[in-house]
Design a protein around this motif. Structure first.
Motif, PDB file in Angstrom:
ATOM      1  N   ILE A  61      22.638  -4.882 -19.529  1.00  0.00           N
ATOM      2  CA  ILE A  61      21.265  -4.354 -20.206  1.00  0.00           C
ATOM      3  C   ILE A  61      21.013  -3.374 -19.406  1.00  0.00           C
ATOM      4  CG2 ILE A  61      19.084  -5.060 -20.627  1.00  0.00           C
ATOM      5  CD1 ILE A  61      20.154  -7.946 -21.092  1.00  0.00           C
ATOM      6  N   HIS A  65      20.498   0.160 -21.366  1.00  0.00           N
ATOM      7  CA  HIS A  65      18.918   0.569 -21.681  1.00  0.00           C
ATOM      8  C   HIS A  65      18.800   1.842 -21.144  1.00  0.00           C
ATOM      9  CE1 HIS A  65      14.969  -1.555 -21.717  1.00  0.00           C
ATOM     10  NE2 HIS A  65      14.905  -0.490 -22.496  1.00  0.00           N
ATOM     11  N   HIS A 206      16.513  -4.509 -27.417  1.00  0.00           N
ATOM     12  CA  HIS A 206      17.465  -4.004 -26.571  1.00  0.00           C
ATOM     13  C   HIS A 206      17.423  -4.161 -25.131  1.00  0.00           C
ATOM     14  CE1 HIS A 206      14.911  -0.142 -26.706  1.00  0.00           C
ATOM     15  NE2 HIS A 206      14.863  -0.643 -25.214  1.00  0.00           N
ATOM     16  N   TYR A 208      16.581  -7.214 -23.953  1.00  0.00           N
ATOM     17  CA  TYR A 208      16.975  -8.634 -23.362  1.00  0.00           C
ATOM     18  C   TYR A 208      18.148  -9.138 -24.318  1.00  0.00           C
ATOM     19  CZ  TYR A 208      14.052 -10.026 -27.430  1.00  0.00           C
ATOM     20  OH  TYR A 208      13.276 -10.018 -28.407  1.00  0.00           O
TER      21      TYR A 208
END
Ligand code: FE2
Length: 241
Positions: A61, A65, A206, A208
């Motif tokens: 992530i 991210h 986006h 989590y």
């Protein structure tokens, strides 16, 4: 905030300068600025490794991210700024107005994520340690307890429809801290110029979904294990000094 520069040709501005210089008899010798510098932005480095916030936030992530989402906001912000520069040079008022939403969305995305990375820290570097110093006192005064603040931010984050941010904000005029939410990528400043972000929590999917799927409350519960309260306290003490 990191930035780089690029040279933007100013067609009309340069022409006006050339005409003015010609009238003064200065000609090309003046080397008048047929160009000027437009500031654009670049992706800031994270102050920790992508996997350093696990298990609260997965490395996958964090990498996507940062490298994909934040980079996309910056790319589109820079593009919009260049288009704005051109529109202003042409005196195209309609185009200038038309670019405002792209600037707000992508510029806000850059501003918000730049704060967000600083709001996080690995546990071995103090992430999750409750706030000490003046901010700790202010939280007790304004919310009753640290636990009460977390409960309030989690509740507001879970209730926020669609995408957005939950903020712990310092109101510089009232000298109080408060919880605010903003939609989409609106930065906190859109809620008031007197508001300073101490802590911002990204509740876009986006942030989590790859790990927590649709269970945003679990993400909100765990993110407190990697919140960098030292940073928030530093901002608070600086802004209230
Ligand atoms: Fe995000």
């Amino acid at each position: 905030m990191a930035f780089q520069t690029l040279v933007a040709k100013k067609a009309l501005g340069a022409a006006a300068l050339r005409n003015g210089a010609a009238e003064l008899g200065l000609g090309p010798a003046l080397g008048l600025c047929q160009s000027r510098k437009l500031q654009t932005f670049s992706l800031p480095d994270l102050p920790y490794d992508y996997g350093a916030l696990e298990p609260a936030i997965s490395g996958e992530i964090m990498r996507i991210h940062h490298q994909k989402h934040h980079q996309a906001y910056i790319t589109n912000y820079n593009k919009a700024l260049e288009q704005l520069d051109e529109a202003m040079a042409k005196g195209d008022a309609s185009r200038v107005v038309g670019l405002q939403s792209a600037i707000k969305f992508n510029g806000g995305g850059h501003v918000n994520h730049t704060i967000f990375w600083k709001n996080l820290a690995p546990t071995k570097e103090g992430g999750g340690e409750p706030p000490k110093g003046e901010l700790g006192w202010a939280i007790d005064t304004d919310f009753g307890s640290f636990e009460a603040l977390i409960q309030k931010m989690n509740a507001e984050g879970a209730a926020l429809q669609g995408s957005g941010w939950v903020w712990l904000a310092l109101d510089k005029e009232l000298k109080k801290i408060k919880v605010e939410t903003t939609a989409n990528q609106d930065p906190l400043v859109t809620k008031g110029l007197n508001l300073v972000p101490l802590l911002g929590i990204d509740v876009w999917e986006h942030a989590y979904y790859l790990q927590y799927k649709n269970v945003r409350p679990d993400y909100l519960k765990n993110i407190w294990n990697v919140i960098n309260w030292k940073y928030a306290n530093k901002v608070y003490e600086k802004e209230t000094a």
